[in-house]
Design an enzyme around this catalytic site. Sequence first.
Site, mmCIF file in Angstrom:
data_model
loop_
_atom_site.group_PDB
_atom_site.id
_atom_site.type_symbol
_atom_site.label_atom_id
_atom_site.label_comp_id
_atom_site.label_asym_id
_atom_site.label_seq_id
_atom_site.Cartn_x
_atom_site.Cartn_y
_atom_site.Cartn_z
ATOM 1 N N CYS A 1 11.033 1.763 11.804
ATOM 2 C CA CYS A 1 10.620 3.111 11.391
ATOM 3 C C CYS A 1 10.826 4.084 12.547
ATOM 4 O O CYS A 1 10.459 3.776 13.687
ATOM 5 C CB CYS A 1 9.148 3.088 10.986
ATOM 6 S SG CYS A 1 8.533 4.662 10.392
ATOM 7 N N GLU B 1 9.814 4.848 2.385
ATOM 8 C CA GLU B 1 9.717 6.309 2.522
ATOM 9 C C GLU B 1 8.601 6.879 1.646
ATOM 10 O O GLU B 1 7.880 7.787 2.076
ATOM 11 C CB GLU B 1 11.059 6.974 2.206
ATOM 12 C CG GLU B 1 12.228 6.540 3.087
ATOM 13 C CD GLU B 1 11.941 6.592 4.577
ATOM 14 O OE1 GLU B 1 11.085 7.390 5.010
ATOM 15 O OE2 GLU B 1 12.561 5.820 5.329
#
Length: 183
Positions: free
Chosen positions: A101, A144
């Site tokens: 991430c 997401e």
Amino acid sequence: MGQVRDVAQLGAPVIREVAQPVAAIDDSATQSLIDDMLATVAAEGGMGIAAPQVYASLRIIVICSRPNERYPHAPHMTPTVLINPQVVNQSQTMDIDWEGCLTIPGLRGQVPRHRWVEVQYIDRDGHYRQATYDHFVARVFQHEVDHLDGIVYLDRMSSTKDVVMEKEWRRMMAEGKDGHCAS
Ligand code: NI
């Protein structure tokens, strides 16, 4: 063309907030935000980005799969902008695989995700869309969308023993080891 924005790191309050639905899609601020998200995810080499990662607490994500070390067969995708995305159906089957991430640089973790998801969203021109994603793209989508609800992948892991530093993850991949997962 968009500008590259600063990427919020874990610890920024916006990363833990529930983002607001977008009401004014054709607003110039919304369109600029989208352009900047596209520029930022490209500059950072990410597979996706969510608006809270550029300090905007709004329900917008970009997913942009392409082949990588872990997923050499991941599809090349034109970056896709999804506004107010929702899951309408999903597989019972879960797969566990590595994620990273931009908000948590330097780490990788083994994360369970639904194998496929059927989704609906609004595109940047204001049109309602539906799509089905599977495998890697489904994983990116779920990652997401979690950002829109203040969730990071670490929260989805069954054990922090499956968190590794990226350097060691690269070593594992180079040696052809997948790493092992408790589940
Ligand atoms: Ni992320």
